[in-house]
Design a protein around this motif. Structure first.
Motif, mmCIF file in Angstrom:
data_model
loop_
_atom_site.group_PDB
_atom_site.id
_atom_site.type_symbol
_atom_site.label_atom_id
_atom_site.label_comp_id
_atom_site.label_asym_id
_atom_site.label_seq_id
_atom_site.Cartn_x
_atom_site.Cartn_y
_atom_site.Cartn_z
ATOM 1 N N SER A 131 35.231 55.478 40.015
ATOM 2 C CA SER A 131 35.501 54.123 39.510
ATOM 3 C C SER A 131 35.299 53.135 40.653
ATOM 4 O O SER A 131 34.573 53.414 41.606
ATOM 5 C CB SER A 131 36.932 54.040 38.968
ATOM 6 N N GLU A 144 33.424 47.645 39.683
ATOM 7 C CA GLU A 144 34.426 46.583 39.562
ATOM 8 C C GLU A 144 34.363 45.657 40.773
ATOM 9 O O GLU A 144 34.414 44.433 40.638
ATOM 10 C CB GLU A 144 35.825 47.188 39.434
ATOM 11 N N VAL A 156 44.391 46.580 38.960
ATOM 12 C CA VAL A 156 43.844 47.637 38.106
ATOM 13 C C VAL A 156 44.523 48.941 38.502
ATOM 14 O O VAL A 156 44.481 49.338 39.674
ATOM 15 C CB VAL A 156 42.314 47.767 38.259
ATOM 16 N N ARG A 190 41.771 52.063 32.980
ATOM 17 C CA ARG A 190 40.427 51.474 32.944
ATOM 18 C C ARG A 190 39.487 52.375 32.150
ATOM 19 O O ARG A 190 39.748 53.568 31.968
ATOM 20 C CB ARG A 190 39.890 51.308 34.376
#
Length: 276
Positions: free
Chosen positions: A212, A216, A27, A81
């Protein structure tokens, strides 16, 4: 529609376009997307062409799912993302990494741009994440548990895989790259931190702050996928007197560190591809 059903729809749409069997997922955070363009045999699919994958509207997040090889390893890269602060649901935010897991990757390497909280660390420093503080007030696993994804109560004592962290340090040593290690404080954003919040995070033991990665990581560990995370310190959290942080600064610093980041990622992918 269940999470599993949405994942199957996305996976099937991908497999109609590409025949790749990725071993490692990556990512790419703010300003780090160009790494995907270096993949051998690159194939791109825009998120907008796939069901259930939300597009990011943030500068530096191109919004492509990229397939190819790095050092001979089959890779799938998220070129940008979606973020919770954009108004997406957490299920949507983690749909990309869950899709990687459904495609069969054994490890996902998360990258991010962060604000530094350690006074002796500088802008441009790289840090491998050893642990996180989930300060978003949210958890993507709240609600009915989908047993086909993972257990109701996933264990998180080694959320960031120790072997992947050790590999990152060895790559950095071999290539002469300074690599820090520390704790990532995950905040919801989109505001940069106030000075009082910076002091709080320092007291709590965080080394960097970002918007972030945490959700995830939770989603991937729920699905029993190894996780590694690499942070690029692109600004001083809370800013300094007369120099408040801004997103352009984040982009510029990430661009300046692309060489080291590419070296780290290529080596990390090669090693991660050998792990079971």
């Amino acid at each position: 529609m269940t999470v599993s059903a949405r994942l199957e729809e996305t996976k099937n749409a991908i497999l109609k376009r590409v025949s790749a069997k990725p071993r490692v997922g990556v990512v790419l955070g703010s300003g780090l997307g160009p790494f995907a363009d270096t993949l051998e045999g690159l194939q791109k699919i825009s998120y907008s062409e796939l069901p259930h994958l939300p597009a990011s509207r943030v500068l530096g997040h191109a919004g492509n799912l990229c397939f190819g090889k790095a050092r001979g390893v089959e890779v799938v890269c998220m070129q940008g993302r979606a973020h919770f602060y954009e108004g997406h649901s957490l299920d949507s935010v983690v749909h990309g990494v869950r899709t990687m897991a459904r495609l069969g990757v054994s490890a996902v390497l998360l990258t991010n741009a962060v604000g530094g909280l350690v006074p002796t660390w500088g802008v441009g420093d790289l840090m491998v994440v050893s642990d996180h503080l989930n300060l978003t007030g949210q958890n993507v696993l709240i609600g009915p548990n989908d047993e086909s994804l993972g257990t109701r109560f996933p264990e998180m004592s080694e959320a960031y895989d120790p072997e992947l962290r050790s590999i990152a340090h060895q790559i950095a040593k071999d290539k002469g790259i300074t690599l820090r290690e520390g704790i990532y404080a995950g905040l919801s954003g989109p505001c940069f931190e106030t000075p009082a919040e910076v002091r709080m995070l320092q007291i709590l033991g965080a080394h960097v702050a970002g918007m972030s990665t945490v959700q995830e990581c939770i989603a991937l560990r729920h699905m029993r996928v190894r996780v590694g995370a690499l942070s690029c310190i692109t600004n001083v959290a809370g800013g300094t007197e007369g120099n408040p942080p801004n997103h352009l600064e984040v982009e510029e610093t990430a661009r300046a560190k692309r060489g080291e980041l590419q070296t780290m990622l290529e080596g990390w992918i090669e090693a991660a591809g050998r792990l079971s």
